[in-house]
Design a protein around this motif. Structure first.
Motif, PDB file in Angstrom:
ATOM      1  N   LEU A   4      37.746  38.783  36.103  1.00 50.34           N
ATOM      2  CA  LEU A   4      36.831  39.932  36.701  1.00 50.34           C
ATOM      3  C   LEU A   4      38.824  40.248  36.076  1.00 50.34           C
ATOM      4  O   LEU A   4      39.811  40.197  36.123  1.00 50.34           O
ATOM      5  CB  LEU A   4      37.593  39.539  37.989  1.00 50.34           C
ATOM      6  N   MET A  14      41.933  39.488  42.635  1.00 48.41           N
ATOM      7  CA  MET A  14      40.754  39.517  43.434  1.00 48.41           C
ATOM      8  C   MET A  14      40.636  38.744  44.528  1.00 48.41           C
ATOM      9  O   MET A  14      41.308  38.105  45.298  1.00 48.41           O
ATOM     10  CB  MET A  14      40.357  38.767  42.291  1.00 48.41           C
ATOM     11  N   GLU A  46      37.983  47.091  46.653  1.00 47.64           N
ATOM     12  CA  GLU A  46      38.656  45.586  46.440  1.00 47.64           C
ATOM     13  C   GLU A  46      37.515  45.079  47.814  1.00 47.64           C
ATOM     14  O   GLU A  46      36.454  44.298  48.407  1.00 47.64           O
ATOM     15  CB  GLU A  46      39.451  45.369  45.988  1.00 47.64           C
ATOM     16  N   LEU A  50      34.075  43.775  46.389  1.00 47.54           N
ATOM     17  CA  LEU A  50      34.178  42.088  45.946  1.00 47.54           C
ATOM     18  C   LEU A  50      33.295  41.583  46.428  1.00 47.54           C
ATOM     19  O   LEU A  50      32.922  40.281  46.470  1.00 47.54           O
ATOM     20  CB  LEU A  50      35.693  42.040  46.045  1.00 47.54           C
ATOM     21  N   GLU A  54      31.056  38.907  45.602  1.00 48.32           N
ATOM     22  CA  GLU A  54      30.931  37.490  45.674  1.00 48.32           C
ATOM     23  C   GLU A  54      30.288  37.076  46.014  1.00 48.32           C
ATOM     24  O   GLU A  54      29.221  35.635  46.417  1.00 48.32           O
ATOM     25  CB  GLU A  54      32.296  37.256  45.116  1.00 48.32           C
ATOM     26  N   ILE A  84      32.239  49.085  40.142  1.00 49.46           N
ATOM     27  CA  ILE A  84      32.292  47.770  39.410  1.00 49.46           C
ATOM     28  C   ILE A  84      30.857  47.815  38.335  1.00 49.46           C
ATOM     29  O   ILE A  84      30.226  47.628  38.501  1.00 49.46           O
ATOM     30  CB  ILE A  84      31.665  46.580  40.707  1.00 49.46           C
TER      31      ILE A  84
END
Length: 335
Positions: A4, A14, A46, A50, A54, A84
């Motif tokens: 990433l 991350m 983030e 993120l 995920e 992203i």
């Protein structure tokens, strides 16, 4: 290996925490120019998105690492908005189509799916091939071979001849490989303080303060150098040029000199010794051996060498890594 990448000036690690589904209309980040996107914007982005990415990948692919053969993704601000971006090696697989549907519904314009120009597996194979090729060339200086996900190319940085560069470009082409030829740069200007096994230890007399960053307040750049001319001696002030590229993280450093320039030694009016000769006398003195060389971990830093005409002697000021303590040694101005 799955990667990433954060495409910005501030890199943030991350995150692995699971997130809660949110609506795109409640975005906490801003649609701003690159100059206005700051650290807080990236952190907020983030934390918000993120975990969503995920969570979706784990539900569809069982584990984040299992997504590797399908593509890669990274955070980008290159289009004046944080988002992203997925680069897909298998865009038509049912798993990828499901992931696309889920994330577009939850993230809206803050996620984008693109087809990879060059599959990551192919780039990884080329990276390994070029690494093996360069290992066989016995190149001078540091070099690196890496995969640039955003450019979708293998990037080579090394001190290559034009023939070697052409060999790589002809074999792989500009769409797959970018070659940056490393130049020769000044690594340090400092005094030679030690010599051992064909190497010299050079220390920069200028202190650097890294206290504000949590480092040492009194740091002096130092490195061992091999491949030096035979006329380079302890006590001389020199400029060392090396091939630019990756360097060792050890301290003092350890590198190969590409070129060494001896800075002419100063001889004040009425003095009999050159500056370098006075420094060598100080380094060989009993006072140095007993007070400085005997200290554990002492890295000699030559701060100054000055001639005292009235006393007919030289004073050499030494200090050490991690301290502002100065030890002065006087030597007679006699050959």
């Amino acid at each position: 290996m799955f990667k990433l990448i954060l495409c910005c000036t501030v890199v943030v690690g991350m995150l692995t925490a699971c997130g809660v589904k949110t609506e795109p209309s409640k975005v906490v980040t801003k649609n701003v120019s690159n100059a206005e996107i700051d650290f807080e914007d990236h952190v907020a982005f983030e934390h918000k998105y993120l975990p969503i990415v995920e969570k979706a990948i784990r539900e569809i692919f069982s584990d984040v690492s299992m997504f590797e053969k399908f593509g890669v993704y990274y955070i980008s601000d290159s289009e004046k908005i944080l988002k992203i971006i997925f680069l897909l090696d298998q865009p038509n697989s049912k798993e990828v189509k499901k992931l696309k549907t889920v994330l577009e519904a939850e993230m809206g314009d803050y996620v984008e799916f693109r087809v990879s120009k060059n599959p990551q597996e192919k780039l990884n194979n080329i990276q390994n091939e070029i690494t093996n090729t360069l290992n066989g060339m016995k190149l001078r200086g540091g070099w690196s071979v890496s995969s640039d996900i955003m450019k979708q190319k293998v990037v080579v940085e090394a001190h290559l001849t034009e023939e070697q560069r052409s060999q790589l470009m002809n074999q792989y082409g500009a769409d797959l490989v970018e070659v940056k030829i490393s130049g020769v740069v000044t690594a340090m200007v400092g005094y030679v303080v030690r010599e051992k096994d064909g190497k010299i230890l050079v220390v920069d007399p200028n202190v650097q303060d890294y206290g504000a960053q949590g480092g040492e307040s009194f740091h002096y750049t130092a490195s061992w150098y091999s491949n030096v001319p035979l006329d380079v001696k302890v006590g001389q002030k020199i400029e060392v040029k090396v091939i630019e590229g990756p360097t060792t993280s050890q301290y003092p450093g350890d590198s190969s000199a590409e070129n060494v320039i001896i800075i002419p030694s100063i001889i004040p009016d009425n003095a009999k010794l050159l500056e370098e000769e006075a420094i060598r006398k100080a380094l060989a003195s009993n006072e140095y051996q007993q007070s400085i060389a005997a200290a554990d971990g002492w890295l000699p830093v030559i701060k100054e060498a000055k001639y005292n005409e009235m006393q007919k002697n030289w004073t050499i000021d030494f200090t050490n890594e991690s301290t502002d303590q100065v030890v002065s040694i006087d030597v007679e101005d006699k050959p």
